[in-house]
Design an enzyme around this catalytic site. Structure first.
Site, PDB file in Angstrom:
ATOM      1  N   HIS A  85       1.755 -21.070 -18.017  1.00  9.52           N
ATOM      2  CA  HIS A  85       2.789 -21.159 -17.578  1.00  9.52           C
ATOM      3  C   HIS A  85       3.115 -19.775 -16.410  1.00  9.52           C
ATOM      4  CE1 HIS A  85       6.856 -21.935 -16.119  1.00  9.52           C
ATOM      5  NE2 HIS A  85       7.047 -21.349 -16.252  1.00  9.52           N
ATOM      6  N   ASP A 164      18.331 -26.027 -21.423  1.00  9.16           N
ATOM      7  CA  ASP A 164      17.927 -25.599 -20.483  1.00  9.16           C
ATOM      8  C   ASP A 164      18.288 -26.253 -18.932  1.00  9.16           C
ATOM      9  OD1 ASP A 164      16.278 -23.392 -18.865  1.00  9.16           O
ATOM     10  OD2 ASP A 164      14.708 -25.466 -18.302  1.00  9.16           O
ATOM     11  N   ARG A 171      22.143 -23.027 -12.338  1.00  9.10           N
ATOM     12  CA  ARG A 171      21.763 -21.581 -11.955  1.00  9.10           C
ATOM     13  C   ARG A 171      21.915 -21.934 -10.614  1.00  9.10           C
ATOM     14  NH1 ARG A 171      17.732 -20.545 -15.647  1.00  9.10           N
ATOM     15  NH2 ARG A 171      17.394 -18.776 -14.322  1.00  9.10           N
ATOM     16  N   SER A 186      14.892 -19.386 -20.546  1.00  5.90           N
ATOM     17  CA  SER A 186      14.424 -21.215 -19.527  1.00  5.90           C
ATOM     18  C   SER A 186      12.946 -20.624 -20.373  1.00  5.90           C
ATOM     19  CB  SER A 186      14.696 -20.306 -18.262  1.00  5.90           C
ATOM     20  OG  SER A 186      14.957 -21.745 -17.525  1.00  5.90           O
ATOM     21  N   LYS A 190      11.176 -23.608 -23.642  1.00  5.04           N
ATOM     22  CA  LYS A 190      10.298 -25.176 -22.862  1.00  5.04           C
ATOM     23  C   LYS A 190       9.493 -24.894 -23.592  1.00  5.04           C
ATOM     24  CE  LYS A 190      11.973 -24.141 -19.135  1.00  5.04           C
ATOM     25  NZ  LYS A 190      12.652 -24.628 -17.703  1.00  5.04           N
TER      26      LYS A 190
HETATM   27  N1  URA Z   1      10.861 -21.653 -14.207  1.00  7.47           N
HETATM   28  C1  URA Z   1      12.011 -21.927 -15.385  1.00  7.47           C
HETATM   29  O1  URA Z   1      11.740 -22.452 -15.881  1.00  7.47           O
HETATM   30  N2  URA Z   1      13.021 -21.251 -15.141  1.00  7.47           N
HETATM   31  C2  URA Z   1      14.033 -19.874 -14.798  1.00  7.47           C
HETATM   32  O2  URA Z   1      14.470 -19.843 -14.667  1.00  7.47           O
HETATM   33  C3  URA Z   1      12.712 -20.024 -13.458  1.00  7.47           C
HETATM   34  C4  URA Z   1      11.684 -20.867 -13.003  1.00  7.47           C
END
Ligand code: URA
Length: 425
Positions: A85, A164, A171, A186, A190
């Site tokens: 990621h 999320d 946010r 967050s 995931k």
């Molecule tokens: N990427 C995400 O998935 N969440 C965040 O809060 C920031 C970047």
């Protein structure tokens, strides 16, 4: 589950008190169900941004976000699973060559990706420029492709960490994205819900990233590595530069084209360096002893790319869309390119139509910026610095202004910058 009044939870965090496990479980669940209102969660997110969270609170918050939805079971996949990621950058197309490359070395890469918002591009937007390719897969299809090909890049289903999905959108419009506990929970909720066995994080640092500062990026990386470990996901983070865009292309189809060059054994040196560095980390985390550079040389990674694209309906040999208009930005003086600012170039690509302003906007497949120079290159007045590509000529003037401000020409050559800044495990 114990019930609370949302306002008491907000007040507790506002006044600097840690939230209890029961408060966290309740507020995340109640927000997902619509019992806690958006305005209450906005206030709580701002209190978390200003007051922070202790490691135990972040771990519980992450667990509550995972519990808000389904957790994929990848036990039917016989290869070791490992994902990557990136916290998001400009020209960051690394997922495209990396996923098939690591799969070609024997791992399974369950890459659930998102779309871009603002100046950072989204992997799905880039891949959708390949004719026929589709981002949506059912859970069974996802697991089958992971087993057969080892490489899947697709949209995360609605069932994964729905807390999320809701909180991130909130946010984004309440100035509460840049909170380490919220970013870490967050991303990790995931990735943990996706079921991967190991994870390599590319935490970007610089003007084109969320984290402008190396110390903040280190703290984010440490937080995520700990969260992964606590949930049984072996997690490693590389901190990498995002002051300069990655590679020479920033857009959608043009980034796919550059990724295919890397898979063919060519491509810009920085894209190749980062792809190989992340591949080595992923293979080590998955316990596989293989040389990814050899998989690029032999064509095995390219075969894996083509199989991955075809499995999702795409034609890997079809020509990619090209923008209708190209405008050139030229140097106005002789000198050396001192810097190419990632944020400025990212904004230019976004203005040309490569990105979106609201999440429901479409993106242009052909639009974007092609860099003709990198920091350290010598230029003469009149030389082309970059190409601006768009389907809508009306977008060019604003993009030109951002692009011109992004390139600095000096008389002295800059110190060569480092791409790999740190590693946290
Ligand atoms: N990427 C995400 O998935 N969440 C965040 O809060 C920031 C970047």
């Amino acid at each position: 589950m114990t019930e609370f009044a949302a306002v008491d939870v907000i007040r507790a965090k506002r006044d600097g008190h840690p939230l209890s496990d029961a408060q966290i479980d309740w507020v995340v669940d109640a927000y997902t169900k619509g019992v806690v209102a958006d305005e209450q969660m906005s206030a709580l997110a701002m209190a978390i941004l200003l007051r922070g969270m202790a490691p135990g609170e972040i771990a519980r918050w992450t667990a509550a976000m995972i519990a808000s939805g389904e957790r994929l079971d990848l036990s039917a996949v016989s290869r070791p699973t490992v994902d990557k990621h990136s916290t998001g950058g400009v020209g960051d197309k690394i997922t495209l060559p990396l996923t098939p490359l690591v799969a070609a070395c024997g791992a399974a890469v369950p890459q659930l990706s998102g779309r871009g918002l603002g100046h950072t591009g989204g992997t799905l937007d880039k891949l959708e420029s390949v004719p026929g390719w589709r981002a949506r897969l059912g859970n069974d299809e996802f697991v089958r492709q992971l087993q057969d090909i080892g490489a899947v890049i697709c949209a995360a289903g609605e069932g994964l960490a729905p807390a999320d999905r809701k909180l991130y959108a909130l946010r984004d419009v309440t100035g509460t994205v840049e909170a380490i506990p919220l970013i870490a929970s967050s991303i990790m909720s995931k990735k943990i819900a996706e079921g991967t066995g190991a994870l390599v994080l590319d935490v970007k640092v610089g003007t084109g990233a969320f984290m402008k500062d190396l110390d903040m990026a280190r703290e984010l990386a440490r937080t995520m590595v700990e969260l992964g470990g606590a949930h049984g996901v072996k997690t490693v983070a590389l901190l990498t530069d995002m002051n300069t865009p990655l590679g020479l292309t920033i857009g959608n189809a043009i980034e796919v084209e550059e990724s295919v060059e890397v898979l063919a054994g060519g491509g810009p040196a920085d894209v190749v360096e980062l792809t190989l560095a992340l591949a080595r980390e992923m293979l080590a985390a998955a316990g596989i002893d293989a040389d990814p550079a050899e998989a690029l040389r032999s064509g095995a990674a390219m075969d894996s790319w083509k199989a991955m694209i075809r499995a999702q309906g795409g034609d890997p040999d079809a020509p990619l869309p090209v923008a209708r208009e190209t405008e050139f930005l030229r140097a106005t003086e002789d000198g050396v390119v001192a810097s190419v600012d990632a944020l400025g170039v990212g904004l230019a690509a976004w203005r040309l139509g490569a990105g979106r302003a609201r999440k429901e906007d479409p993106v242009s497949a052909g639009a974007g910026v092609v860099l003709k120079v990198r920091p350290g290159d010598r230029v003469s007045a009149g030389d082309v610095l970059l190409e601006l590509r768009t389907d809508e000529p009306g977008r060019i003037p604003a993009a030109q202004a951002d692009a011109a401000g992004a390139i600095r020409i000096a008389q002295e050559a800059p110190e060569p910058g480092r791409l790999l800044l740190d590693r946290i495990a």
